[in-house]
Write a protein that holds these residues in place. Structure first.
Motif, mmCIF file in Angstrom:
data_model
loop_
_atom_site.group_PDB
_atom_site.id
_atom_site.type_symbol
_atom_site.label_atom_id
_atom_site.label_comp_id
_atom_site.label_asym_id
_atom_site.label_seq_id
_atom_site.Cartn_x
_atom_site.Cartn_y
_atom_site.Cartn_z
ATOM 1 N N UNK A 78 -12.235 -27.641 -7.030
ATOM 2 C CA UNK A 78 -13.620 -28.112 -7.086
ATOM 3 C C UNK A 78 -14.541 -27.057 -7.699
ATOM 4 N N UNK A 79 -14.233 -25.790 -7.478
ATOM 5 C CA UNK A 79 -14.996 -24.735 -8.137
ATOM 6 C C UNK A 79 -14.784 -24.803 -9.646
ATOM 7 N N UNK A 80 -13.553 -25.032 -10.068
ATOM 8 C CA UNK A 80 -13.257 -25.163 -11.496
ATOM 9 C C UNK A 80 -13.973 -26.364 -12.087
ATOM 10 N N UNK A 81 -14.064 -27.456 -11.325
ATOM 11 C CA UNK A 81 -14.788 -28.647 -11.799
ATOM 12 C C UNK A 81 -16.239 -28.301 -12.119
ATOM 13 N N UNK A 82 -16.882 -27.551 -11.216
ATOM 14 C CA UNK A 82 -18.276 -27.154 -11.433
ATOM 15 C C UNK A 82 -18.393 -26.224 -12.640
ATOM 16 N N UNK A 83 -17.449 -25.291 -12.764
ATOM 17 C CA UNK A 83 -17.487 -24.345 -13.890
ATOM 18 C C UNK A 83 -17.318 -25.080 -15.219
ATOM 19 N N UNK A 84 -16.361 -26.004 -15.275
ATOM 20 C CA UNK A 84 -16.126 -26.759 -16.512
ATOM 21 C C UNK A 84 -17.360 -27.569 -16.881
ATOM 22 N N UNK A 85 -18.004 -28.193 -15.895
ATOM 23 C CA UNK A 85 -19.201 -28.993 -16.170
ATOM 24 C C UNK A 85 -20.334 -28.119 -16.696
ATOM 25 N N UNK A 86 -20.507 -26.935 -16.106
ATOM 26 C CA UNK A 86 -21.581 -26.029 -16.552
ATOM 27 C C UNK A 86 -21.297 -25.510 -17.959
ATOM 28 N N UNK A 87 -20.064 -25.052 -18.181
ATOM 29 C CA UNK A 87 -19.706 -24.523 -19.502
ATOM 30 C C UNK A 87 -19.844 -25.607 -20.571
ATOM 31 N N UNK A 88 -19.425 -26.822 -20.223
ATOM 32 C CA UNK A 88 -19.413 -27.911 -21.203
ATOM 33 C C UNK A 88 -20.815 -28.317 -21.637
ATOM 34 N N UNK A 104 -23.396 -22.242 -25.020
ATOM 35 C CA UNK A 104 -23.139 -22.378 -26.453
ATOM 36 C C UNK A 104 -21.674 -22.679 -26.729
ATOM 37 N N UNK A 105 -20.804 -22.124 -25.884
ATOM 38 C CA UNK A 105 -19.371 -22.397 -26.057
ATOM 39 C C UNK A 105 -19.080 -23.882 -25.871
ATOM 40 N N UNK A 106 -19.690 -24.478 -24.844
ATOM 41 C CA UNK A 106 -19.509 -25.902 -24.610
ATOM 42 C C UNK A 106 -20.037 -26.736 -25.761
ATOM 43 N N UNK A 107 -21.149 -26.300 -26.347
ATOM 44 C CA UNK A 107 -21.708 -27.017 -27.498
ATOM 45 C C UNK A 107 -20.741 -26.973 -28.674
ATOM 46 N N UNK A 108 -20.117 -25.821 -28.889
ATOM 47 C CA UNK A 108 -19.144 -25.713 -29.983
ATOM 48 C C UNK A 108 -17.923 -26.580 -29.706
ATOM 49 N N UNK A 109 -17.467 -26.586 -28.448
ATOM 50 C CA UNK A 109 -16.320 -27.424 -28.091
ATOM 51 C C UNK A 109 -16.602 -28.889 -28.387
#
Length: 306
Positions: A156-166, A170-175
Motif C-alpha cells: 500500500x505504501x508502494x501504491x501511494x508512491x506510484x500514484x504520487x510519482x505518476x 516530472x518523471x511521471x510526466x515523462x513516463x
C-alpha cells in the motif's frame, strides 16, 4: 451476514489482495509507457519460486524476497528488450513468458529439490507477521493486523508512491508522455527506449514482491502453478483502473474480497470446484459492466453526432 463478515474473512481479504495489487501496479507502470504486460502470471510464478529458493538456501525470508526481486527482474528482461529494442509484439512475448515460467519452475523444482508438484520443507523461512503491541491489543483490528506481513503494508505504501510519482513529478510526466506519444517525447529529448526498459524492470521487481508474498507470506511452500490466475486478474485490474494506480488498487480490493469469500465458502463445505470460480466470475462481470458502460457512452456520442 455478520457471522460471514468476520476478522478471518477480512484478514484473508487483505492477504489475497497483496500479490494481485503488486502485480497490478506492475502492469499499470508498463501500461503507462506503452508496453502491454500480459506476463504478470508468469512473473508472479518466477517470483514465488525464486523466493522459496532464496529462503531455503539462506535460511532468511528477507533474503528470499531480495532474490525474488532480482530473479523476476532478470526474467523481465525478455519483455523489456523484446518489446523495445527488438520491437517484438508484447502480447506474443508475454504469452511465451507465461509458458516459459510454468515449464521452467516445474523443471527447476525437480532438478533442485527432487520433487514434483509441491515443495515443502522445515528449512523454508517464512515471512514473519507484524507484531506491534499497541495495535495488536485492539479488538478485531489487532487480530487482523497481527496476521499480516511487512510486504502487505509495503504494497500500500508502494501504491501511494506510484500514484504520487505518476501524477505529481516530472518523471511521471515523462513516463506518461512516452506511453501517449513516443515520437513527441523523443523530440523533447526523452530517451524512450531507456524509460521503457527501466519501467518494465521496475515492474518486474514489484511482481517479484508479489510472488514472494504468495510463497513466503501466505503458505511457506511452492507448488506448480501456484499463481493460479492471480496475474490474469491483475491484468484485468489494470484494464478496469485504466492504468491509474488508485483506481487499479480499488479493483484489486474487489477481487481480493471475491478470493477471500471463495475460501470462506469452501470452509463452509461447498465444493472447491464451485468456490474457485468466484474470483473469475467477479472478474468477468466487472469487465462486462465496465465495457458495457463504455460502449453505451460511445453509442450515445455517435447518436448525438448524427
Amino acid at each position: 451476514m455478520m457471522d460471514f463478515i468476520s476478522p478471518f474473512i477480512v484478514s484473508s481479504t487483505v492477504q489475497a489482495i497483496t500479490p494481485i495489487l503488486l502485480a497490478a501496479l506492475a502492469g499499470t507502470l508498463c501500461g503507462r509507457v506503452g508496453v502491454f504486460n500480459m506476463a504478470l502470471e508468469g512473473q508472479l510464478l518466477i517470483g514465488a519460486f525464486a523466493a522459496i529458493v532464496g529462503s531455503y538456501y539462506t535460511g532468511n525470508a528477507w533474503a528470499g524476497v531480495v532474490i525474488a526481486i532480482v530473479g523476476t527482474m532478470v526474467f523481465s528482461l525478455v519483455l523489456a528488450y523484446g518489446a523495445t529494442v527488438f520491437r517484438g509484439d508484447p502480447v506474443i512475448i508475454c504469452i511465451g513468458m507465461n509458458l516459459l515460467a510454468s515449464g521452467l519452475t516445474a523443471y527447476l523444482l525437480r532438478q533442485m529439490f527432487g520433487v514434483s508438484g509441491v515443495f515443502s520443507d522445515p528449512g523454508i523461512a517464512e515471512l514473519g507477521k507484524i507484531r506491534i503491541a499497541s495495535i495488536n491489543s485492539i479488538p478485531w483490528i489487532g487480530w487482523i493486523f497481527s496476521r499480516q506481513t511487512g510486504l502487505t503494508c509495503l504494497s500500500w505504501l508502494i501504491t501511494a508512491i506510484v500514484a504520487i510519482v505518476m501524477h505529481k513529478t516530472a518523471t511521471g510526466l515523462r513516463l506518461r508522455g512516452v506511453g501517449e506519444d513516443a515520437e513527441a517525447a523523443e523530440s523533447m529529448g526523452v530517451n524512450v527506449i531507456r524509460y521503457k526498459v527501466l519501467t518494465v524492470l521496475i515492474a518486474g521487481s514489484l511482481t517479484g514482491l508479489g510472488g514472494a508474498q504468495l510463497s513466503l507470506g501466505t503458505v511457506g511452500i511452492f507448488s506448480e502453478g501456484m499463481s493460479a490466475g492471480r496475474g490474469w486478474i491483475a491484468v484485468v485490474a489494470c484494464m478496469l483502473g485504466r492504468n491509474n494506480p488508485l483506481l487499479t488498487a480499488l479493483a484489486c480490493i474487489l477481487f481480493g474480497i471475491a478470493d477471500a469469500i471463495s475460501v470462506r465458502m469452501q470452509s463452509e463445505g461447498l465444493p472447491n470446484q464451485l468456490t474457485d470460480m468466484v474470483p473469475y466470475l467477479v472478474t468477468l462481470l466487472a469487465l462486462i459492466i465496465s465495457y458495457s458502460k463504455k460502449f453505451g457512452r460511445l453509442s450515445k456520442g455517435t447518436a448525438a453526432q448524427s
